[in-house]
Design an enzyme around this catalytic site. Structure first.
Site, short mmCIF file in Angstrom:
data_model
loop_
_atom_site.label_atom_id
_atom_site.label_comp_id
_atom_site.label_asym_id
_atom_site.label_seq_id
_atom_site.Cartn_x
_atom_site.Cartn_y
_atom_site.Cartn_z
N CYS A 147 46.49 47.64 35.19
CA CYS A 147 47.73 48.24 34.68
C CYS A 147 48.29 49.23 35.71
O CYS A 147 47.53 49.88 36.42
CB CYS A 147 47.47 49.02 33.40
SG CYS A 147 46.72 48.03 32.10
N CYS A 167 43.14 51.13 37.13
CA CYS A 167 42.88 50.47 35.85
C CYS A 167 41.68 49.56 36.08
O CYS A 167 41.82 48.50 36.68
CB CYS A 167 44.09 49.67 35.37
SG CYS A 167 43.75 48.71 33.87
N CYS A 226 41.81 45.92 34.10
CA CYS A 226 42.74 44.81 34.39
C CYS A 226 43.83 45.06 35.44
O CYS A 226 44.43 44.09 35.87
CB CYS A 226 43.39 44.30 33.12
SG CYS A 226 44.34 45.53 32.24
#
Lengths: 110, 96, 206
Positions: free
Chosen positions: C116, C111, C114
């Site tokens: 995830c 990700c 961020c």
């Protein structure tokens, strides 16, 4: 020339991956719990999207200086303040009381 | 509810827009050509949710596939190597 | 203003480790949201217990079952949440998508925006997954990144990198290692490492 925002780092130059991990500390799990609990309320008190946006708005210097859960709690605090869940003064006083308590219990400030 | 504009196999281009603000379309695919792989359904718009709004009516969300050689100069790998990413319809433009 | 000194969070104030400003902030926010009735110690404790209950073994079992049962594998590929729910595993509301490694394609997840991660299936992510280096480089040079994990994928095999930008999470179904034909589910599940479900490693007998 347009540059990506600081968090938008896919494809940017970076060094070797340090293949390390640590056991999650209790305070980190509690940050996670706070966020999950508040997001699961009906209606939710904050959303992952708001939290992400809050982190993105921290800006390059802070973003890199803080670790993962430090970013999340910073963002969550800002959002909860914006929404009036507690006031800045309440936060300051609570932090002060806790700090005194911890120092009295022999914990050291890093 | 927005009706989905694209189907699997459609060739699309990611918009070349560079706003500040909360965007879930990474910089490295902006302006690039890809292909629709899958339609996931319609979801609330994260660009609205991020500011405490409801994000409805939502936007159709797609799995979009890119060839790595189309994304990166001097990509080192196989010609078949690909990148797959979930993008909302408001960031997609049709190409012939 | 009084601060309630006797909250009973999951673990009481017994930590004696040095504390940072952010740790102090976290404690203050926790006490305030409880004081304001926005949540409760019980709800927070539940969240932590749920978090602690998530570990790679959960995902590993689903993978192992998919190796043994082609019908289950298809159900998993159609919807991890539904397939897992059918066998009593709660994967939460966020949809999880399984991507299958085959002799033609190797998948890896990241990700970039961020970090995830399919935590409901494999627990919390390792630090390296959330690092600048992994988030920056995996989309750009996946083969080099995999080599740093000791994984070499031949050029005939397509590498597909999945950047989870929306509220879908991904999990890789690694290839079943050769020489495991007679193995039962428990034995097979032990081969499925967390890293193989991220895609930086493959499941192997060694």
């Amino acid at each position: 020339m347009v540059k990506p925002r600081h968090h938008d780092m896919g494809g940017s130059k970076a060094g070797a991956i340090e293949i390390v991990e640590h056991n999650y500390e209790m305070w980190e799990k509690r940050v996670d719990a706070i966020i999950k609990a508040l997001s699961s309320e009906n209606p939710p008190l904050l959303s992952t999207d708001e939290l992400r946006r809050g982190i993105e708005e921290l800006g390059p210097g802070i973003y890199d200086d803080l670790n993962y859960y430090e970013r999340w709690i910073t963002s969550a605090t800002n959002i909860l303040l914006e929404k009036g869940c507690f006031t800045v003064k309440e936060l300051g006083e609570t932090m002060s009381v806790i700090q005194k308590r911890w120092l009295k219990n022999g914990r050291k400030l890093k | 509810m927005n009706k989905a504009k694209y189907v699997k196999g459609d060739k699309i281009k990611i918009s070349s827009l560079f706003p500040p603000g909360h965007v879930r379309t990474p910089f490295f695919i902006r302006g690039k050509n890809g292909i629709i792989d899958y339609f996931w359904g319609t979801y609330p718009n994260p660009e609205e949710l991020a500011y405490g709004r409801e994000g409805v009516p939502g936007h159709p969300l797609y799995k979009v596939k890119f060839k790595q050689f189309d994304l990166w100069e001097n990509y080192e790998g196989s010609p078949q190597d690909s990148l797959s990413i979930d993008i909302y319809e408001n960031w997609l433009e049709p190409i012939k | 203003m009084t601060v309630h000194n006797h909250i009973h969070p999951h673990q009481q104030d017994i930590e004696d480790t040095p504390f940072t400003e952010k740790m102090l902030l976290a404690q203050a926010v926790e006490e305030l949201i409880i004081k304001k009735g926005l949540t409760s110690p019980e709800k927070l404790r539940e969240q932590i217990e749920f978090l602690d209950s998530r570990e790679p073994a959960i995902g590993a079992r689903l993978v192992a079952q998919s190796w043994l049962d082609p019908v289950f594998k298809q159900e998993l590929l159609d919807s991890v949440n539904q397939a897992a729910h059918k066998i009593g595993i709660d994967t939460g509301e966020v949809p999880i998508q399984a991507v299958e490694n085959t002799d033609k394609i190797h998948n890896v997840i990241v990700c970039t925006l961020c970090s995830c991660y399919p935590r409901m299936l494999i627990g919390l992510p390792p630090d390296w997954y959330k690092s600048r280096e992994y988030r920056s480089r995996t989309v750009r040079e996946p083969r080099e990144v995999l080599k740093e994990f000791g994984t070499r994928i031949s050029d005939e095999i397509e590498i597909c990198v999945h950047d989870s930008t929306a509220d879908l999470r991904y999990i890789v179904l690694p290839l079943r290692p050769k020489g495991t034909r007679s193995w039962n589910i428990d034995r097979l599940a032990k081969l499925v490492t967390r890293d193989s479900m991220i895609g930086v490693s493959q499941a192997s007998i060694q």
